[in-house]
Scaffold this motif. Structure first.
Motif, PDB file in Angstrom:
ATOM      1  N   SER A   1       0.814  -1.225   0.000  1.00  0.00           N
ATOM      2  CA  SER A   1       0.000   0.000   0.000  1.00  0.00           C
ATOM      3  C   SER A   1       0.840   1.264   0.000  1.00  0.00           C
ATOM      4  O   SER A   1       0.334   2.344  -0.319  1.00  0.00           O
ATOM      5  N   LEU A   2       2.120   1.146   0.357  1.00  0.00           N
ATOM      6  CA  LEU A   2       2.940   2.340   0.559  1.00  0.00           C
ATOM      7  C   LEU A   2       3.177   3.134  -0.720  1.00  0.00           C
ATOM      8  O   LEU A   2       3.446   4.329  -0.666  1.00  0.00           O
ATOM      9  N   ARG A   3       3.060   2.474  -1.874  1.00  0.00           N
ATOM     10  CA  ARG A   3       3.279   3.230  -3.114  1.00  0.00           C
ATOM     11  C   ARG A   3       2.062   4.056  -3.515  1.00  0.00           C
ATOM     12  O   ARG A   3       2.140   4.884  -4.420  1.00  0.00           O
ATOM     13  N   PHE A   4       0.929   3.842  -2.845  1.00  0.00           N
ATOM     14  CA  PHE A   4      -0.285   4.601  -3.149  1.00  0.00           C
ATOM     15  C   PHE A   4      -0.384   5.789  -2.192  1.00  0.00           C
ATOM     16  O   PHE A   4      -0.830   5.649  -1.053  1.00  0.00           O
ATOM     17  N   THR A   5       0.064   6.937  -2.657  1.00  0.00           N
ATOM     18  CA  THR A   5       0.022   8.159  -1.847  1.00  0.00           C
ATOM     19  C   THR A   5      -0.732   9.238  -2.607  1.00  0.00           C
ATOM     20  O   THR A   5      -0.744   9.242  -3.852  1.00  0.00           O
ATOM     21  N   TRP A   6      -1.331  10.156  -1.859  1.00  0.00           N
ATOM     22  CA  TRP A   6      -2.009  11.270  -2.528  1.00  0.00           C
ATOM     23  C   TRP A   6      -0.994  12.212  -3.182  1.00  0.00           C
ATOM     24  O   TRP A   6      -1.308  12.871  -4.175  1.00  0.00           O
ATOM     25  N   GLU A   7       0.223  12.266  -2.633  1.00  0.00           N
ATOM     26  CA  GLU A   7       1.259  13.086  -3.275  1.00  0.00           C
ATOM     27  C   GLU A   7       1.521  12.581  -4.690  1.00  0.00           C
ATOM     28  O   GLU A   7       1.611  13.373  -5.647  1.00  0.00           O
ATOM     29  N   ARG A   8       1.649  11.261  -4.836  1.00  0.00           N
ATOM     30  CA  ARG A   8       1.859  10.671  -6.164  1.00  0.00           C
ATOM     31  C   ARG A   8       0.657  10.927  -7.060  1.00  0.00           C
ATOM     32  O   ARG A   8       0.806  11.288  -8.246  1.00  0.00           O
ATOM     33  N   SER A   9      -0.544  10.752  -6.515  1.00  0.00           N
ATOM     34  CA  SER A   9      -1.755  10.949  -7.308  1.00  0.00           C
ATOM     35  C   SER A   9      -1.833  12.370  -7.842  1.00  0.00           C
ATOM     36  O   SER A   9      -2.169  12.591  -9.015  1.00  0.00           O
ATOM     37  N   VAL A  10      -1.536  13.338  -6.991  1.00  0.00           N
ATOM     38  CA  VAL A  10      -1.639  14.743  -7.401  1.00  0.00           C
ATOM     39  C   VAL A  10      -0.567  15.091  -8.430  1.00  0.00           C
ATOM     40  O   VAL A  10      -0.829  15.851  -9.371  1.00  0.00           O
ATOM     41  N   GLN A  11       0.628  14.546  -8.276  1.00  0.00           N
ATOM     42  CA  GLN A  11       1.673  14.810  -9.268  1.00  0.00           C
ATOM     43  C   GLN A  11       1.271  14.272 -10.638  1.00  0.00           C
ATOM     44  O   GLN A  11       1.470  14.932 -11.668  1.00  0.00           O
ATOM     45  N   ILE A  12       0.683  13.066 -10.667  1.00  0.00           N
ATOM     46  CA  ILE A  12       0.212  12.499 -11.936  1.00  0.00           C
ATOM     47  C   ILE A  12      -0.942  13.329 -12.491  1.00  0.00           C
ATOM     48  O   ILE A  12      -0.988  13.640 -13.691  1.00  0.00           O
ATOM     49  N   PHE A  13      -1.876  13.706 -11.620  1.00  0.00           N
ATOM     50  CA  PHE A  13      -3.019  14.524 -12.037  1.00  0.00           C
ATOM     51  C   PHE A  13      -2.545  15.841 -12.641  1.00  0.00           C
ATOM     52  O   PHE A  13      -2.982  16.244 -13.731  1.00  0.00           O
ATOM     53  N   GLN A  14      -1.631  16.521 -11.961  1.00  0.00           N
ATOM     54  CA  GLN A  14      -1.106  17.799 -12.438  1.00  0.00           C
ATOM     55  C   GLN A  14      -0.413  17.640 -13.788  1.00  0.00           C
ATOM     56  O   GLN A  14      -0.617  18.444 -14.707  1.00  0.00           O
ATOM     57  N   ALA A  15       0.389  16.589 -13.931  1.00  0.00           N
ATOM     58  CA  ALA A  15       1.097  16.357 -15.192  1.00  0.00           C
ATOM     59  C   ALA A  15       0.115  16.115 -16.340  1.00  0.00           C
ATOM     60  O   ALA A  15       0.323  16.590 -17.458  1.00  0.00           O
ATOM     61  N   GLU A  16      -0.964  15.389 -16.060  1.00  0.00           N
ATOM     62  CA  GLU A  16      -1.963  15.129 -17.097  1.00  0.00           C
ATOM     63  C   GLU A  16      -2.684  16.415 -17.504  1.00  0.00           C
ATOM     64  O   GLU A  16      -2.992  16.625 -18.683  1.00  0.00           O
ATOM     65  N   LEU A  17      -2.963  17.283 -16.533  1.00  0.00           N
ATOM     66  CA  LEU A  17      -3.593  18.561 -16.877  1.00  0.00           C
ATOM     67  C   LEU A  17      -2.693  19.392 -17.789  1.00  0.00           C
ATOM     68  O   LEU A  17      -3.158  19.953 -18.799  1.00  0.00           O
ATOM     69  N   TYR A  18      -1.404  19.467 -17.444  1.00  0.00           N
ATOM     70  CA  TYR A  18      -0.482  20.228 -18.281  1.00  0.00           C
ATOM     71  C   TYR A  18      -0.409  19.642 -19.693  1.00  0.00           C
ATOM     72  O   TYR A  18      -0.376  20.373 -20.693  1.00  0.00           O
ATOM     73  N   GLU A  19      -0.395  18.308 -19.768  1.00  0.00           N
ATOM     74  CA  GLU A  19      -0.320  17.656 -21.076  1.00  0.00           C
ATOM     75  C   GLU A  19      -1.554  17.958 -21.914  1.00  0.00           C
ATOM     76  O   GLU A  19      -1.451  18.279 -23.113  1.00  0.00           O
ATOM     77  N   LEU A  20      -2.730  17.844 -21.306  1.00  0.00           N
ATOM     78  CA  LEU A  20      -3.974  18.107 -22.041  1.00  0.00           C
ATOM     79  C   LEU A  20      -4.075  19.571 -22.435  1.00  0.00           C
ATOM     80  O   LEU A  20      -4.545  19.899 -23.524  1.00  0.00           O
ATOM     81  N   LEU A  21      -3.630  20.471 -21.554  1.00  0.00           N
ATOM     82  CA  LEU A  21      -3.636  21.899 -21.894  1.00  0.00           C
ATOM     83  C   LEU A  21      -2.714  22.204 -23.052  1.00  0.00           C
ATOM     84  O   LEU A  21      -3.027  23.018 -23.936  1.00  0.00           O
ATOM     85  N   SER A  22      -1.551  21.555 -23.067  1.00  0.00           N
ATOM     86  CA  SER A  22      -0.578  21.813 -24.141  1.00  0.00           C
ATOM     87  C   SER A  22      -1.131  21.393 -25.497  1.00  0.00           C
ATOM     88  O   SER A  22      -0.834  22.007 -26.523  1.00  0.00           O
ATOM     89  N   LYS A  23      -1.950  20.366 -25.525  1.00  0.00           N
ATOM     90  CA  LYS A  23      -2.540  19.913 -26.770  1.00  0.00           C
ATOM     91  C   LYS A  23      -3.605  20.869 -27.286  1.00  0.00           C
ATOM     92  O   LYS A  23      -3.904  20.887 -28.476  1.00  0.00           O
ATOM     93  N   GLN A  24      -4.214  21.649 -26.363  1.00  0.00           N
ATOM     94  CA  GLN A  24      -5.212  22.626 -26.787  1.00  0.00           C
ATOM     95  C   GLN A  24      -4.568  23.820 -27.460  1.00  0.00           C
ATOM     96  O   GLN A  24      -5.202  24.518 -28.239  1.00  0.00           O
ATOM     97  N   GLY A  25      -3.305  24.071 -27.082  1.00  0.00           N
ATOM     98  CA  GLY A  25      -2.624  25.227 -27.649  1.00  0.00           C
ATOM     99  C   GLY A  25      -2.229  25.006 -29.088  1.00  0.00           C
ATOM    100  O   GLY A  25      -2.034  25.936 -29.843  1.00  0.00           O
TER     101      GLY A  25
END
Length: 345
Positions: free
Chosen positions: A321-345
């Motif tokens: 269970s130790l690899r499942f952290t909200w810090e990891r989740s948020v970093q992945i979430f943030q990276a996906e938002l940046y990626e999707l935003l970059s494609k809109q540009g």
């Protein structure tokens, strides 16, 4: 980024917990986050970003502030988020915390809601596969996490009472059918009949207990002890009281309670629910059965009798269970938002 989350409720529950963790941690990362809710929306989590309430009973596109991203979640927030996006108030990205059409009411509406936007985030490979098969959209995976508030307190010992626990949610309203709670109680009753020394703990959110006659009726059944934790500290303690934690849900995109119980050192007995394959490995860190096998009580009883296996599963579950952290989740979430935003540009 300026990020708006239209959210119907932040009452206690796995989906709402993930939303709360995301908005709070994105705020800590200095994004400008706003939660938009209908009047009287329930907020049972501490929220560290501004909450604004719509002027009418339902959220409208005019209630949205200007922003870069709009994150819808439950199907009834999708259409209004898409309309607000067309007004230039942000790119619409859906965070699907469940796949609603197959287990909730109004499936004609929830099914069609997946046709509004190609920008999709999901919680697991299982959920990703279902949506891709039904709608042709491949969602990007943002995994669930566990707060550092949940930990093994090492309070279990052979001299104290033996506890088998589970989560019980309000059955009224049709939103908990996928949890198979009637089956769960039937199986727990079989365990109690075979092992009367075992204590059965039913953990339920206090707000749901207060408004549910069905949950209140369980108080009169001498086989159960009800626990109504009002915060994570109390919930963590109840997980730590548990020698075995049981999950009977047959349909979950993430299945957070089983993972939290693992983190707190309980041995997990579970039914396959799809999303729990992200962290469950039968025979290694849990005992897992398919619903048709009707094996839940048998697996619980096996672990009651076999302390060595129970302890091994609990140790492996806590470690995994130790690899499942909200810090990891948020970093992945943030990276996906940046990626999707970059494609809109």
């Amino acid at each position: 980024m300026r990020i708006t989350f239209p959210i119907l409720t932040l009452s206690r529950g796995g989906a709402q917990r993930m939303l709360a963790e995301l908005v709070n941690r994105l705020t800590e990362l200095e994004h400008r986050v706003i939660v938009l809710m209908p009047p009287g929306g329930i907020v049972e989590y501490e929220i560290r970003c501004p909450i604004i309430f719509s002027g009418a009973a339902r959220i409208s596109e005019d209630d949205f502030p200007e922003g870069d991203v709009i994150i819808s979640n439950f199907f009834s927030t999708v259409s209004v988020a898409q309309r607000a996006s067309r007004q230039g108030k942000g790119i619409h990205i859906r965070l699907a915390l469940c796949y609603e059409p197959t287990f909730l009411p109004d499936n004609n509406e929830s099914f069609a809601s997946y046709h509004h936007s190609p920008n999709l985030l999901v919680l697991s490979r299982w959920q990703q596969g279902i949506i891709r098969l039904n709608h042709g959209i491949k969602g990007r995976i943002v995994p669930i996490g566990v707060s550092s508030d949940f930990k093994n307190m090492h309070i279990r010992n052979p001299q104290r009472k033996f506890v088998v626990s589970t989560i019980m949610r309000k059955p009224e309203g049709g939103f908990s059918d996928h949890r198979e709670q009637e089956y769960l109680l039937q199986q727990l009753n079989l365990v109690k009949a075979r092992h009367p020394e075992v204590q059965l703990y039913l953990i339920t959110p206090p707000g749901e207990f207060a408004e549910s006659p069905a949950l209140q009726a369980l108080m009169g059944d001498g086989r159960y002890h009800l626990r109504t934790p009002s915060n994570d500290e109390e919930l963590c303690y109840h997980y730590n009281e548990s020698d075995i934690f049981v999950s009977s849900s047959t349909y979950d995109s993430g299945s957070l309670p089983g993972l939290e119980a693992m983190r707190c050192g309980a041995a997990l007995v579970t039914v396959y629910s799809g999303g729990n394959l992200e962290y469950c490995v039968h025979g290694h860190n849990c005992l897992m059965s398919y619903r048709y096998e009707n094996r839940l009580a048998e697996d619980v009883a096996a672990l009651i009798r076999d302390q060595e296996q129970r302890d091994r599963l609990a140790r492996n579950g806590e470690a995994d269970s130790l690899r499942f952290t909200w810090e990891r989740s948020v970093q992945i979430f943030q990276a996906e938002l940046y990626e999707l935003l970059s494609k809109q540009g």
